[in-house]
Design a protein around this motif. Structure first.
Motif, PDB file in Angstrom:
ATOM      1  N   CYS A  36      -0.577  -2.996   4.371  1.00  0.00           N
ATOM      2  CA  CYS A  36      -0.583  -4.218   3.511  1.00  0.00           C
ATOM      3  C   CYS A  36      -1.780  -5.159   3.936  1.00  0.00           C
ATOM      4  N   ALA A  37      -2.051  -5.236   5.227  1.00  0.00           N
ATOM      5  CA  ALA A  37      -3.188  -6.144   6.032  1.00  0.00           C
ATOM      6  C   ALA A  37      -4.528  -5.510   5.397  1.00  0.00           C
ATOM      7  N   VAL A  38      -4.683  -4.087   5.150  1.00  0.00           N
ATOM      8  CA  VAL A  38      -5.957  -3.436   4.648  1.00  0.00           C
ATOM      9  C   VAL A  38      -5.890  -3.753   3.448  1.00  0.00           C
ATOM     10  N   ARG A  39      -4.908  -3.838   2.620  1.00  0.00           N
ATOM     11  CA  ARG A  39      -5.164  -4.039   0.936  1.00  0.00           C
ATOM     12  C   ARG A  39      -5.472  -5.577   0.645  1.00  0.00           C
ATOM     13  N   ILE A  40      -4.626  -6.428   1.635  1.00  0.00           N
ATOM     14  CA  ILE A  40      -5.176  -7.843   1.541  1.00  0.00           C
ATOM     15  C   ILE A  40      -6.766  -8.140   1.642  1.00  0.00           C
ATOM     16  N   SER A  41      -7.009  -7.476   2.471  1.00  0.00           N
ATOM     17  CA  SER A  41      -8.535  -7.567   3.116  1.00  0.00           C
ATOM     18  C   SER A  41      -9.293  -7.056   1.826  1.00  0.00           C
ATOM     19  N   ALA A  42      -8.858  -5.990   1.547  1.00  0.00           N
ATOM     20  CA  ALA A  42      -9.797  -5.138   0.198  1.00  0.00           C
ATOM     21  C   ALA A  42      -9.621  -6.143  -0.987  1.00  0.00           C
ATOM     22  N   PHE A  43      -8.557  -6.629  -1.223  1.00  0.00           N
ATOM     23  CA  PHE A  43      -8.594  -7.288  -2.467  1.00  0.00           C
ATOM     24  C   PHE A  43      -9.306  -8.669  -2.308  1.00  0.00           C
ATOM     25  N   ILE A  44      -9.260  -9.331  -1.226  1.00  0.00           N
ATOM     26  CA  ILE A  44     -10.072 -10.440  -0.805  1.00  0.00           C
ATOM     27  C   ILE A  44     -11.768 -10.080  -1.260  1.00  0.00           C
ATOM     28  N   LEU A  45     -12.098  -9.060  -0.726  1.00  0.00           N
ATOM     29  CA  LEU A  45     -13.387  -8.736  -0.804  1.00  0.00           C
ATOM     30  C   LEU A  45     -13.834  -8.342  -2.151  1.00  0.00           C
ATOM     31  N   ARG A  46     -12.800  -7.724  -2.994  1.00  0.00           N
ATOM     32  CA  ARG A  46     -13.001  -7.378  -4.279  1.00  0.00           C
ATOM     33  C   ARG A  46     -13.221  -8.688  -5.183  1.00  0.00           C
ATOM     34  N   ALA A  47     -12.316  -9.608  -4.730  1.00  0.00           N
ATOM     35  CA  ALA A  47     -12.593 -10.977  -5.494  1.00  0.00           C
ATOM     36  C   ALA A  47     -13.655 -11.579  -5.110  1.00  0.00           C
ATOM     37  N   LEU A  48     -14.327 -11.531  -4.075  1.00  0.00           N
ATOM     38  CA  LEU A  48     -15.738 -11.994  -3.623  1.00  0.00           C
ATOM     39  C   LEU A  48     -16.749 -11.225  -4.485  1.00  0.00           C
ATOM     40  N   LEU A  49     -16.671  -9.906  -4.605  1.00  0.00           N
ATOM     41  CA  LEU A  49     -17.614  -9.018  -5.165  1.00  0.00           C
ATOM     42  C   LEU A  49     -17.285  -9.379  -6.642  1.00  0.00           C
ATOM     43  N   ALA A  50     -16.344  -9.684  -7.368  1.00  0.00           N
ATOM     44  CA  ALA A  50     -16.326 -10.026  -8.704  1.00  0.00           C
ATOM     45  C   ALA A  50     -17.002 -11.203  -8.990  1.00  0.00           C
ATOM     46  N   SER A  51     -16.582 -12.309  -8.141  1.00  0.00           N
ATOM     47  CA  SER A  51     -16.943 -13.875  -8.502  1.00  0.00           C
ATOM     48  C   SER A  51     -18.119 -14.201  -8.058  1.00  0.00           C
ATOM     49  N   ILE A  52     -19.010 -13.748  -7.015  1.00  0.00           N
ATOM     50  CA  ILE A  52     -20.100 -14.350  -6.574  1.00  0.00           C
ATOM     51  C   ILE A  52     -21.224 -13.402  -6.613  1.00  0.00           C
ATOM     52  N   ALA A  53     -22.268 -13.569  -7.627  1.00  0.00           N
ATOM     53  CA  ALA A  53     -23.341 -12.842  -7.835  1.00  0.00           C
ATOM     54  C   ALA A  53     -24.100 -12.161  -6.366  1.00  0.00           C
ATOM     55  N   ALA A  54     -24.065 -12.889  -5.688  1.00  0.00           N
ATOM     56  CA  ALA A  54     -24.971 -12.525  -4.435  1.00  0.00           C
ATOM     57  C   ALA A  54     -24.100 -11.466  -3.641  1.00  0.00           C
ATOM     58  N   ASP A  55     -22.730 -11.875  -3.694  1.00  0.00           N
ATOM     59  CA  ASP A  55     -21.881 -10.658  -3.172  1.00  0.00           C
ATOM     60  C   ASP A  55     -21.768  -9.498  -3.796  1.00  0.00           C
ATOM     61  N   GLY A  56     -21.708  -9.637  -5.124  1.00  0.00           N
ATOM     62  CA  GLY A  56     -21.897  -8.411  -5.988  1.00  0.00           C
ATOM     63  C   GLY A  56     -23.215  -7.482  -5.634  1.00  0.00           C
ATOM     64  N   GLN A  57     -24.181  -8.203  -5.323  1.00  0.00           N
ATOM     65  CA  GLN A  57     -25.647  -7.507  -4.981  1.00  0.00           C
ATOM     66  C   GLN A  57     -25.732  -6.841  -3.719  1.00  0.00           C
ATOM     67  N   ASN A  58     -24.719  -7.361  -2.792  1.00  0.00           N
ATOM     68  CA  ASN A  58     -24.953  -7.021  -1.265  1.00  0.00           C
ATOM     69  C   ASN A  58     -24.239  -5.520  -1.285  1.00  0.00           C
ATOM     70  N   LEU A  59     -24.875  -4.743  -0.930  1.00  0.00           N
ATOM     71  CA  LEU A  59     -24.652  -3.237  -0.899  1.00  0.00           C
ATOM     72  C   LEU A  59     -23.538  -3.060   0.541  1.00  0.00           C
ATOM     73  N   GLN A  60     -23.962  -3.667   1.497  1.00  0.00           N
ATOM     74  CA  GLN A  60     -22.939  -3.453   2.716  1.00  0.00           C
ATOM     75  C   GLN A  60     -21.721  -3.736   2.432  1.00  0.00           C
ATOM     76  N   LEU A  61     -21.589  -5.278   1.689  1.00  0.00           N
ATOM     77  CA  LEU A  61     -20.226  -5.713   1.208  1.00  0.00           C
ATOM     78  C   LEU A  61     -19.602  -4.820   0.474  1.00  0.00           C
ATOM     79  N   PHE A  62     -20.181  -4.205  -0.479  1.00  0.00           N
ATOM     80  CA  PHE A  62     -19.603  -3.161  -1.331  1.00  0.00           C
ATOM     81  C   PHE A  62     -19.095  -1.817  -0.592  1.00  0.00           C
ATOM     82  N   ILE A  63     -19.798  -1.449   0.236  1.00  0.00           N
ATOM     83  CA  ILE A  63     -19.450  -0.328   1.028  1.00  0.00           C
ATOM     84  C   ILE A  63     -18.196  -0.602   1.867  1.00  0.00           C
TER      85      ILE A  63
END
Length: 269
Positions: free
Chosen positions: A55-82
């Motif tokens: 559950c803790a890992v999934r919360i972290s993953a979905f928070i990152l997914r929300a950031l990747l989807a909402s912030i263009a700079a994060d979506g372009q950040n390869l390290q964050l995507f990996i």
């Protein structure tokens, strides 16, 4: 390279677009995390600990997914995507191993004799199952990294091949969990069910819950196997949420059934 060239958005390229979906799943997992942490202290069992980790890992993953989807700079950040991809791969280890452990624990509480055929003996060896799960995670992570940062086509192809191998490894392990669940169904039909915590829903109908959990995990992994050669469909959130994210969430909710998971004190020493 941490920032994509020419404004390339990795998140959108891999179908990560819905902010609301990611936020909703992160919110839904939060009370489940608190519940399983509480259960890990009140009814100590490895299953509760690992599910809480999932559950803790999934919360972290979905928070990152929300950031990747909402912030263009994060979506372009390869390290964050990996990082998101690695978290997502690591998380499934916890869910699948929890299902396997629960089936094994409830089998220990059955009066049925253990099956002596080679496949049953092999799949009952928990260290072997953990090793195979760890190998699947390692292969998947390596595939994600190689496919994402590879500078040559051969490296990218190797990464994609490793990702496919990991998907099939997880599929085989899901089938093994389903196989052990079927053996437990046969045993409980002949020798009776888990009788401790007898009045609880999970103790009385636990075998049905276990079958549903096994089917959900198998369906989730079958989706990834069926779409291996169609990454567009696999990453399309119209399919990814109902066939990948939702089965995991429902399976986690089922683990919370009262009396389903025996405490460590109830297990034979």
């Amino acid at each position: 390279m941490s920032t994509a060239p020419s404004g390339f958005n990795y998140a959108k390229a891999f179908g990560i677009e819905s902010v609301a979906g990611a936020v909703i799943f992160a919110v839904l997992y939060t009370p489940l995390l608190l519940l399983f942490v509480r259960q890990a202290f009140m009814r100590p069992n490895y299953v509760f600990i690992v599910i809480a980790f999932f559950c803790a890992v999934r919360i972290s993953a979905f928070i990152l997914r929300a950031l990747l989807a909402s912030i263009a700079a994060d979506g372009q950040n390869l390290q964050l995507f990996i990082t998101y991809e690695i978290l997502y791969n690591v998380g499934f280890f916890g869910l699948l191993y929890s299902a396997y452990t629960l089936v094994m624990d409830r089998a220990l509480l059955s009066d049925a004799p253990l099956s002596n055929d080679p496949i049953s003996r092999l799949t009952r060896r928990r260290p072997i199952f953990r090793l195979l799960l760890s190998a699947a995670v390692a292969v998947g992570i390596t595939g994600v990294v190689e496919a994402s940062v590879g500078t040559t086509q051969s490296t990218v192809d190797l990464g994609n091949t490793l990702r496919k191998v990991a998907v099939y490894m997880f599929l085989i392990l899901c089938i093994l969990v389903a196989f052990q669940t079927v053996l437990l169904v046969r045993a409980e039909a002949s020798y009776g069910t888990y009788k401790l915590s007898e009045g609880a829903f999970g103790a009385r109908y636990g075998i049905h819950v276990l079958c549903l959990i096994a089917l959900l995990l198998l369906a989730r992994q079958a989706f990834f196997a069926a779409t291996l050669d169609n990454s567009t469909k696999q990453n399309d959130e119209r399919y990814w949420y109902p066939f990948a994210a939702l089965p995991e969430l429902v399976a986690v909710v089922l683990f919370a059934a009262p009396g389903l998971v025996p405490s460590r004190a109830e297990l034979p020493t």
